[in-house]
Design an enzyme around this catalytic site. Structure first.
Site, PDB file in Angstrom:
ATOM      1  N   ASP A 363      48.124-117.153  94.766  1.00 47.93           N
ATOM      2  CA  ASP A 363      48.637-116.316  95.849  1.00 47.93           C
ATOM      3  C   ASP A 363      50.123-116.607  95.977  1.00 47.93           C
ATOM      4  O   ASP A 363      50.525-117.661  96.470  1.00 47.93           O
ATOM      5  CB  ASP A 363      47.897-116.621  97.152  1.00 47.93           C
ATOM      6  N   GLU A 365      52.279-114.400  97.441  1.00 50.26           N
ATOM      7  CA  GLU A 365      52.628-113.445  98.485  1.00 50.26           C
ATOM      8  C   GLU A 365      52.743-112.043  97.907  1.00 50.26           C
ATOM      9  O   GLU A 365      53.324-111.822  96.841  1.00 50.26           O
ATOM     10  CB  GLU A 365      53.902-113.845  99.239  1.00 50.26           C
ATOM     11  N   ASP A 441      50.467-115.143 105.819  1.00 49.73           N
ATOM     12  CA  ASP A 441      50.670-114.433 107.077  1.00 49.73           C
ATOM     13  C   ASP A 441      49.484-114.604 108.020  1.00 49.73           C
ATOM     14  O   ASP A 441      49.300-113.843 108.951  1.00 49.73           O
ATOM     15  CB  ASP A 441      50.945-112.951 106.825  1.00 49.73           C
TER      16      ASP A 441
END
Length: 478
Positions: A363, A365, A441
């Site tokens: 990951d 982003e 997030d």
């Protein structure tokens, strides 16, 4: 003056030549007991621990030497320094462990290379130049030491000891099941019980060992408990409390995330009961502005022990680095392992995956990457199915990220991808929030199981990761 030496070598239940011998020394009575243990072995490499117990007068400065019998080589060593010339190896004390008092001991460990056909233990040792061969009756002034190779087993070198020896030290080491340093003897995690809102810490049965699950069982009897903090075992104290939330609000008070049910994931490690972290949707842990965490394009390594038993396709069951703001601050601002059945590019970019997972992904982003182009296309990587999985990611910040996985109970590692970063992700812009269970997030719909993990500075070598994998296998998850 007569001196006595005892050598006991433990590996595959073999004793090296001898036991008690006589040697001549000019000034001091000397005696020692040496345990040499092959703690793990994999194709092309092995790990070993050595313990030297002093049975004679105090030693101020030591030098242990031996000769390998089958072409083995030392590749990295901790708690000392070494030289090797051909088959001959000499290990010298570090500044902090030069002294060995009478009845005391010193320990070091190393990783080595072998030819995959034979890895015999050394046939003899010398300590400060005195050979250890033959037998002799000890003088009345000294108790005869045991030659049982299991009498003084060396402490295991755990994952973060191995990373440090490889030059890529852990900046965060988190586990609810065991120590990730051989010398660690602090708390693993904190729980809060529902009945009176009291807290307690769960520690270890012994230094470098496994969790003392009885602490939790007693404290949480007849009520429920929540894991409220996972302690960092490094000197950085990058502990993981429950996350305060983020762009995506958690289900807790004021948009915070929740802590995991402390009783939800019982397992055994090394034959002892322990508890993992069962991350259900809404559970998340996080520390912002973590001390000494890699940032920007600085290289970083990550591993975690998870499971194929409890996964989903949603974002994000992550462990690694994310944004301090808990919001999406753009491509390349996070670097974390994502574990599950997510095919992000299949959902968002019409780029379907081959297979159904679960997979280890990166990951970074705005994308959970199987490769630098997104989705998995390798039919040999259609899914990883083990009760305990070791998942790995490393990123050099400019030109390479690598994904690996393994069975955490046996065997080595498989590398489904190692290559260029995705377009637009070089250089990395990683931020210093360490997270578990959510996306950068605070996307909190993912689910998974977490038992241990570490985040390192630098780009770990394959040899280091192989050695960490071997130490995980030796931990005996079940």
């Amino acid at each position: 003056m007569k001196t006595r030496w005892v050598v006991a070598v433990a590996a595959a239940s073999v004793l090296a030549a001898g036991g008690i011998v006589t040697a001549t020394a000019a000034h001091a009575a000397a005696g020692c007991h040496v345990d040499y243990t092959i703690s793990s072995q994999w194709p092309g490499g092995f790990g070993a621990g050595v313990s030297v117990s002093n049975l004679g007068d105090p030693v101020d400065g030591w030098r242990l030497s031996w000769t390998f019998g089958a072409g083995q080589t030392v590749t990295q060593l901790w708690n000392g320094s070494y030289t090797q010339s051909g088959a001959a190896v000499t290990v010298t004390n570090a500044t902090y462990n030069a002294g060995i008092p009478t009845g005391g001991s010193v320990n070091f460990g190393f990783n080595g290379a072998w030819n995959n056909s034979s890895n015999p233990i050394p046939a003899a040792f010398t300590l400060n130049g005195v050979a250890c061969t033959g037998t002799v009756t000890p003088s009345p002034s000294t108790t005869t030491p045991s030659s049982d190779p299991s009498s003084t087993p060396p402490p295991a070198q755990q994952s973060c000891d191995i990373y440090a020896a490889g030059g890529t030290p852990c900046i965060g080491a988190h586990s609810t099941t065991r120590a990730l340093f051989g010398a660690y003897n602090g708390p693993l995690y904190q729980v809060q019980r529902a009945s009176d809102k009291a807290y307690t810490n769960v520690g270890l049965l012994s230094a470098g060992g496994v969790a003392n699950a009885a602490t939790q069982d007693s404290f949480c009897a007849n009520t429920t408990c929540t894991i409220t903090k996972i302690y960092d075992q490094t000197a950085n104290h990058n502990d993981l409390p429950i996350s305060w939330g983020g762009l995506w609000k958690g289900p807790g008070p004021n948009g915070a995330d929740l802590g995991a049910d402390a009783k939800a994931l019982p397992i055994t490690v090394g034959g002892h009961k322990a508890y993992g972290v069962k991350v259900t949707p809404g559970v998340g842990y996080r520390v912002d502005n973590a001390k000494n965490a890699p940032t920007g394009s600085q290289p970083e390594g990550i591993y975690m022990i998870t499971s194929s038993n409890y996964v989903n396709q949603w974002c994000c069951f992550d462990y690694g680095s994310g944004e301090n703001s808990h919001t999406d601050t753009g491509n390349a601002t996070m670097n974390a392992i994502e574990w599950g059945t997510a095919c992000w590019f299949g959902d968002w970019a019409n780029n379907p995956c081959v297979g159904t997972g679960p997979w280890v992904e990166a990951d970074l982003e705005n994308g959970m990457y199987h490769t630098n182009t997104g989705s998995n296309k390798d039919p040999n990587n259609s899914g990883v199915h083990f009760p305990f999985v070791s998942a790995w990611e490393k990123n050099n910040g400019t030109s390479n990220f690598t994904l690996k996985y393994g069975n955490a109970t046996s065997g080595g590692l498989t590398t489904p991808y190692s290559g260029a970063l995705p377009r637009g992700y070089s250089p990395m812009k990683t931020e210093s929030s360490l997270l578990l269970g959510t996306g950068g997030d605070n996307s909190h719909s993912g689910q998974g199981e977490f038992f241990e993990g570490a985040i390192t500075t630098g780009f770990p070598t394959d040899a280091t990761e192989n050695a960490v994998q071997a130490s995980v296998v030796a931990a005996a998850y079940h």
